[in-house]
Design a protein around this motif. Structure first.
Motif, PDB file in Angstrom:
ATOM      1  N   GLU B 111       0.813  -1.215   0.000  1.00 18.21           N
ATOM      2  CA  GLU B 111       0.000   0.000   0.000  1.00 18.21           C
ATOM      3  C   GLU B 111       0.847   1.266   0.000  1.00 18.21           C
ATOM      4  O   GLU B 111       0.456   2.277  -0.564  1.00 18.21           O
ATOM      5  CB  GLU B 111      -0.932  -0.008   1.213  1.00 18.21           C
ATOM      6  N   HIS B 138      -8.518   4.456  -2.434  1.00 15.34           N
ATOM      7  CA  HIS B 138      -9.285   3.318  -1.919  1.00 15.34           C
ATOM      8  C   HIS B 138      -9.998   2.554  -3.035  1.00 15.34           C
ATOM      9  O   HIS B 138     -10.070   1.326  -2.998  1.00 15.34           O
ATOM     10  CB  HIS B 138     -10.297   3.790  -0.868  1.00 15.34           C
ATOM     11  N   GLU B 202      -8.844   1.068   6.246  1.00 15.43           N
ATOM     12  CA  GLU B 202      -7.575   1.305   5.561  1.00 15.43           C
ATOM     13  C   GLU B 202      -6.849   2.507   6.178  1.00 15.43           C
ATOM     14  O   GLU B 202      -7.410   3.584   6.294  1.00 15.43           O
ATOM     15  CB  GLU B 202      -7.824   1.547   4.067  1.00 15.43           C
TER      16      GLU B 202
END
Lengths: 288, 271
Positions: B111, B138, B202
């Motif tokens: 990420e 996202h 997240e």
């Protein structure tokens, strides 16, 4: 027939075009930009767009970055091996021994994964700490005389925390591969006189290999990029290359160097992944 | 092969589940504990940390931000995922493997790489960071999950049902509304719930790409630094866990029902 194929191809491409466009703009373009960026230099706020290899010289030549890169690779590889080894028996148990409620087991395995990631890491700190849950339990039970100190703020803590965080991602691909194994092959091996151990290494393991390789890559690649776990439970010996990338983009304000570090670590991990994939392909996929 | 015998494996499975659930069980324990120190022994039962959350304005703002990001992400990634899943399940077209591979790539990319790449691009374009930039990131990581879920729905879809509908004179839209949509709807809802849950939790992309508006995980990160705030964070985490699990149970039930309706093996669908 040719006409039909063309029409079908056109329809398919048109359907996927929007998603593809999104990924090209939001992923491919930014990735290319990071690569370009890594050949530029930044002086406080101004960006010098003359192409240079200086960032890479610094990324590969400076001892601190070398240390962090090696350590990241080492930690990621250890985490991956531990996670996959711990996951395999569970996947095996689910596939070969659980007959009812398989879906429930799979669901229960994924539930902890949905706890806030930050809090999971933090709670491992609570469990592994000097006055933590594990130490108080062991002291209380009389197994140890003094709290264990080798379990927090070092490599072990990072390995435990990440093996926990990535567990479902390791179990599921292996489970799927095991489920696909034709059970009559195993019966045939037994009928032909193979011992269970020999049967395992000749049939089960090679046929599970695609799942094992998938699990390995799914755990390995993102682990290199984690900077929360090392920061929270790793102590100074547990810091990884991603922490440095984050610092370069944040406090140190040297984005081009951060980009060079990011690109370097991706290239290294990409090469390792290709290697693992090829070895896995060679070792598995068919009965030996 | 004693070590692979059923009994030992069952023991191992239980130990492994304890390992998996250890942090999860601690979360509510400390959320209801009176002491501000997160350690054993527990000192007493209280709900004051939960009550306190009700009066924390910064938390409510973060929650609102997360809801906006989560809902928008769920809608966009499910829409993009549906197009891609339909295309890959139904049609053959040139470059399919490469295109689908590229779309699924965020699943294996760290990420931090996605976050940093988007940050560099936004900075170069001079675009300010906001909740929309978080949504942008996202959607990228959620779309592969949407595709994985929706692919099994579309693959189980009997092509002849749609053809029959055309033959009986339904328009394209009519067929979609009366045949395709009802059959894939459980998959669509399941995808919405899963992508929402992923977005809600997240942290890394949100941390890099948000401006002054923080999402819930970024808020939690800022609170972890203050020892006095930890019990409230535990309470918040407990609530979030409950919400996630409820959403997941609904998503799982829907997914299985749709798989069962289409006669697909329920344990393997979607993996």
């Amino acid at each position: 027939m040719a006409l039909r194929f063309d029409r079908e191809a056109g329809q398919g491409l048109r359907l996927i075009s929007l998603t593809l466009a999104y990924v090209l703009v939001m992923l491919a373009a930014p990735l290319l930009m990071v690569i370009t960026f890594s050949f530029w230099t930044q002086d406080y706020l101004t960006i010098d767009t003359t192409l240079t290899l200086n960032n890479y010289r610094e990324a590969w030549g400076t001892p601190i970055y070398q240390v962090l890169m090696w350590r990241s690779l080492k930690i990621s590889l250890i985490v991956t091996v531990v996670t996959v080894l711990l996951a395999f028996p569970i996947a095996y148990y689910l596939s070969f021994h659980v007959t009812r409620r398989k879906a429930l087991w799979l669901f229960l395995i994924t539930v902890p994964f949905w706890t806030s990631y930050l809090l999971r890491v933090f709670l491992w700190k609570v469990i592994l700490g000097y006055n933590g849950v594990l130490n108080s339990a062991l002291l209380g039970l009389g197994f140890i005389d003094a709290p264990l100190t080798f379990i927090l703020y070092n490599l072990n803590a990072v390995v435990i925390t990440l093996a926990h965080a990535w567990a479902p991602f390791a179990i599921l691909p292996i489970f799927v591969a095991l489920e696909k194994i034709d059970r009559s092959l195993l019966e045939a091996a037994t009928d032909l006189g193979d011992s269970p151990l020999r049967r395992f290494f000749r049939i089960t393991l090679p046929l599970a290999m695609p799942g094992i390789v998938a699990a390995t890559l799914i755990v390995l690649i993102p682990t290199v990029g984690d900077f929360i776990t090392p920061r929270l439970v790793g102590g100074t010996d547990g810091l990884m290359i991603s922490n440095m990338i984050q610092i370069q983009f944040g406090k140190a304000n040297n984005a081009p160097l951060g980009a060079a570090l990011a690109v370097s670590s991706m290239v290294v991990i990409g090469l390792i992944s290709v290697g693992i994939f090829l070895v896995g392909k060679k070792l598995g996929g068919r009965v030996r | 092969m004693k070590w692979l015998s059923s009994k030992w494996l069952a023991v191992y499975a239980v130990v492994y589940m304890i390992f998996l659930y250890a942090p999860v069980i601690l979360l509510p324990l400390f959320a209801f504990n009176t002491s501000t120190i997160i350690a054993f022994p527990l000192s007493g039962f209280t709900t004051e940390w939960f009550v306190g959350l009700w009066y924390t304005d910064t938390l409510h703002i973060a929650l609102g931000n997360s809801m906006f990001v989560g809902v928008t992400t769920a809608l966009l990634s499910t829409l993009l995922g549906a197009f891609a899943a339909r295309a890959s399940a139904r049609f053959a077209f040139p470059g399919k493997t490469g295109i689908v591979g590229l779309i699924m790539l965020p699943l294996v990319l760290p990420e931090i790489i996605i976050a940093v790449a988007l940050l560099v691009m936004l900075n170069q374009l001079g675009m300010p960071l906001s909740l929309w930039t978080v949504v942008g990131g996202h959607v990228l990581i959620c779309t592969p999950f949407a595709i994985a879920i929706l692919s099994s729905s579309y693959r189980g879809l009997d092509r002849e049902l749609e053809e029959a509908s055309f033959d009986l004179g339904e328009s394209r839209w009519g067929t979609f509304r009366r045949v395709t949509l009802p059959l894939v709807l459980p998959g669509v809802i399941s995808s919405l719930l899963i992508t929402f849950t992923i977005s809600l939790d997240e942290f890394i992309i949100a941390f890099f790409l948000t401006g002054t508006d923080v999402t819930l995980p970024v808020y939690i990160w800022s609170q972890l630094r203050f020892p006095a705030k930890l019990p409230s964070v535990m309470a918040l985490g407990t609530i979030l866990l409950l919400v996630s699990v409820v959403l997941l149970i609904i998503a799982e039930a829907l997914r299985r029902r749709s798989a069962a309706r289409q006669g697909v093996d329920t344990t393997l669908a979607g993996l």
